[in-house]
Structure formats: C-alpha cells, structure tokens
Scaffold this motif. Sequence first.
Motif, PDB file in Angstrom:
ATOM      1  N   ARG A   6      13.583  53.970  20.272  1.00 17.91           N
ATOM      2  CA  ARG A   6      14.608  54.779  19.604  1.00 17.91           C
ATOM      3  C   ARG A   6      14.270  56.272  19.685  1.00 17.91           C
ATOM      4  NH1 ARG A   6      19.436  53.290  17.205  1.00 17.91           N
ATOM      5  NH2 ARG A   6      19.401  51.072  16.839  1.00 17.91           N
ATOM      6  N   ILE A   7      13.001  56.627  19.499  1.00 18.99           N
ATOM      7  CA  ILE A   7      12.594  58.029  19.566  1.00 18.99           C
ATOM      8  C   ILE A   7      12.791  58.560  20.987  1.00 18.99           C
ATOM      9  CG2 ILE A   7      10.613  59.577  19.426  1.00 18.99           C
ATOM     10  CD1 ILE A   7       9.641  57.915  17.050  1.00 18.99           C
ATOM     11  N   GLY A   8      12.484  57.762  21.973  1.00 16.46           N
ATOM     12  CA  GLY A   8      12.695  58.180  23.360  1.00 16.46           C
ATOM     13  C   GLY A   8      14.162  58.434  23.664  1.00 16.46           C
ATOM     14  N   VAL A   9      15.043  57.581  23.178  1.00 16.37           N
ATOM     15  CA  VAL A   9      16.487  57.767  23.368  1.00 16.37           C
ATOM     16  C   VAL A   9      16.938  59.031  22.646  1.00 16.37           C
ATOM     17  CG1 VAL A   9      18.757  56.802  22.850  1.00 16.37           C
ATOM     18  CG2 VAL A   9      16.963  55.323  23.751  1.00 16.37           C
ATOM     19  N   PHE A  10      16.464  59.230  21.442  1.00 17.99           N
ATOM     20  CA  PHE A  10      16.820  60.415  20.658  1.00 17.99           C
ATOM     21  C   PHE A  10      16.410  61.694  21.384  1.00 17.99           C
ATOM     22  CE2 PHE A  10      17.953  62.785  17.064  1.00 17.99           C
ATOM     23  CZ  PHE A  10      16.952  63.717  16.797  1.00 17.99           C
ATOM     24  N   ILE A  11      15.211  61.718  21.947  1.00 12.84           N
ATOM     25  CA  ILE A  11      14.723  62.893  22.681  1.00 12.84           C
ATOM     26  C   ILE A  11      15.573  63.135  23.920  1.00 12.84           C
ATOM     27  CG2 ILE A  11      12.791  63.798  24.030  1.00 12.84           C
ATOM     28  CD1 ILE A  11      10.938  62.540  21.915  1.00 12.84           C
ATOM     29  N   ARG A  12      15.936  62.081  24.632  1.00 10.82           N
ATOM     30  CA  ARG A  12      16.786  62.226  25.813  1.00 10.82           C
ATOM     31  C   ARG A  12      18.150  62.814  25.443  1.00 10.82           C
ATOM     32  NH1 ARG A  12      14.886  56.670  27.623  1.00 10.82           N
ATOM     33  NH2 ARG A  12      13.103  57.171  28.929  1.00 10.82           N
ATOM     34  N   VAL A  13      18.719  62.342  24.340  1.00 16.50           N
ATOM     35  CA  VAL A  13      20.012  62.856  23.873  1.00 16.50           C
ATOM     36  C   VAL A  13      19.894  64.343  23.532  1.00 16.50           C
ATOM     37  CG1 VAL A  13      21.714  62.727  22.014  1.00 16.50           C
ATOM     38  CG2 VAL A  13      20.905  60.635  23.105  1.00 16.50           C
ATOM     39  N   LEU A  14      18.818  64.724  22.849  1.00 14.75           N
ATOM     40  CA  LEU A  14      18.610  66.137  22.517  1.00 14.75           C
ATOM     41  C   LEU A  14      18.482  67.002  23.764  1.00 14.75           C
ATOM     42  CD1 LEU A  14      16.188  66.099  19.449  1.00 14.75           C
ATOM     43  CD2 LEU A  14      18.609  66.685  19.498  1.00 14.75           C
ATOM     44  N   VAL A  15      17.772  66.524  24.762  1.00 15.99           N
ATOM     45  CA  VAL A  15      17.607  67.272  26.006  1.00 15.99           C
ATOM     46  C   VAL A  15      18.957  67.449  26.706  1.00 15.99           C
ATOM     47  CG1 VAL A  15      16.609  67.178  28.327  1.00 15.99           C
ATOM     48  CG2 VAL A  15      15.179  66.677  26.335  1.00 15.99           C
ATOM     49  N   VAL A  16      19.763  66.400  26.761  1.00 14.91           N
ATOM     50  CA  VAL A  16      21.079  66.474  27.402  1.00 14.91           C
ATOM     51  C   VAL A  16      21.973  67.460  26.652  1.00 14.91           C
ATOM     52  CG1 VAL A  16      23.190  65.178  27.885  1.00 14.91           C
ATOM     53  CG2 VAL A  16      20.970  64.204  28.475  1.00 14.91           C
ATOM     54  N   VAL A  17      21.956  67.420  25.328  1.00 16.30           N
ATOM     55  CA  VAL A  17      22.761  68.344  24.526  1.00 16.30           C
ATOM     56  C   VAL A  17      22.301  69.785  24.765  1.00 16.30           C
ATOM     57  CG1 VAL A  17      23.291  69.076  22.160  1.00 16.30           C
ATOM     58  CG2 VAL A  17      23.422  66.662  22.774  1.00 16.30           C
ATOM     59  N   ALA A  18      21.008  70.035  24.761  1.00 16.60           N
ATOM     60  CA  ALA A  18      20.479  71.381  24.981  1.00 16.60           C
ATOM     61  C   ALA A  18      20.861  71.908  26.360  1.00 16.60           C
ATOM     62  CB  ALA A  18      18.960  71.391  24.809  1.00 16.60           C
ATOM     63  N   LEU A  19      20.771  71.077  27.387  1.00 12.27           N
ATOM     64  CA  LEU A  19      21.155  71.494  28.733  1.00 12.27           C
ATOM     65  C   LEU A  19      22.649  71.770  28.836  1.00 12.27           C
ATOM     66  CD1 LEU A  19      18.936  69.118  30.911  1.00 12.27           C
ATOM     67  CD2 LEU A  19      18.657  71.579  30.557  1.00 12.27           C
TER      68      LEU A  19
END
Length: 144
Positions: A6-19
């Motif tokens: 879940r933490i890995g998915v959350f981090i990926r979502v944050l990276v996509v949003v930031a980009l």
Amino acid sequence: MFVSLRIGVFIRVLVVVALTVAAVALALGWRAQPGPLQDGARDTVPETTQSRETFADGRYRVSGTDGAGLNVRACPDVDCIKVGWIAENDRFLGECWQSGSPVSGNSRWLRGEVDGSTGFVAAHYLRDEGASRVPTCVDIEVVG
C-alpha cells in the motif's frame, strides 16, 4: 507485506501527481524569476480588466536587437509602417499591450510614445525594468 504494498502504491501515486503538476506548470509558462516578455508571461504583461490606475508605469529596456535597435510601428504588426525607432539599451515607456503578429513566437506588442509619435514595439525585444505592468490596450479604451 500488505502494508508495504500500500505504501509503495501511495508513493507512486504521489510521484505521478507531482510530475503532472510540474508538466502543467511548465506548459502554462510559470517561472520563478522574471525574464524577457513571452507569451503567457504572468508578472510583466497581465491580461486583466482592472483600471489603468492600478498598474505601475511600463518601463522597459530595448535588448536583443544585436545593436540594430527597434522599429516603432503604427500597428502591432511587422508589416505596418515605421513611425519611429529606439536604439539598443534605450528605455521604452509602454502604456498598454496588444496582440499582434508574432515576433520569434511572441505575439505581444506594447504601445507607447517615441519622439512624439505613438506606436507599437515588439515585446520580444523588451526587458522589464522592475515592477512594470501594463494593461491591455482594450482596457485603456474602455476605462478612458
């Protein structure tokens, strides 16, 4: 394992949003430092319906002409008749801006007076000299 997934998915979502936010900001021309006027420049030539009294004077310096100076035209188009000229590094006091024919991708032109003649100069060759902000020429005609 479930928590780390879940933490890995959350981090990926944050990276996509930031980009995505960074790409949109770049596409809209946001920048941290003022520079030459460009289409979409937010701090130097705003699109607004505020009255002229709310703007500072439009002080600019002619730059980027390789010493050739800048023609002042009767209208915001490179094919309009020449009504004046400004030397490289001289100052120009713009009263308003208007869209016109693009010069190196920049379609903004500033209107002002040079040697007693009112005309337009291509914003591509002007550098902001501080808190210069001018309204659109349409706003001046409406406001009076």
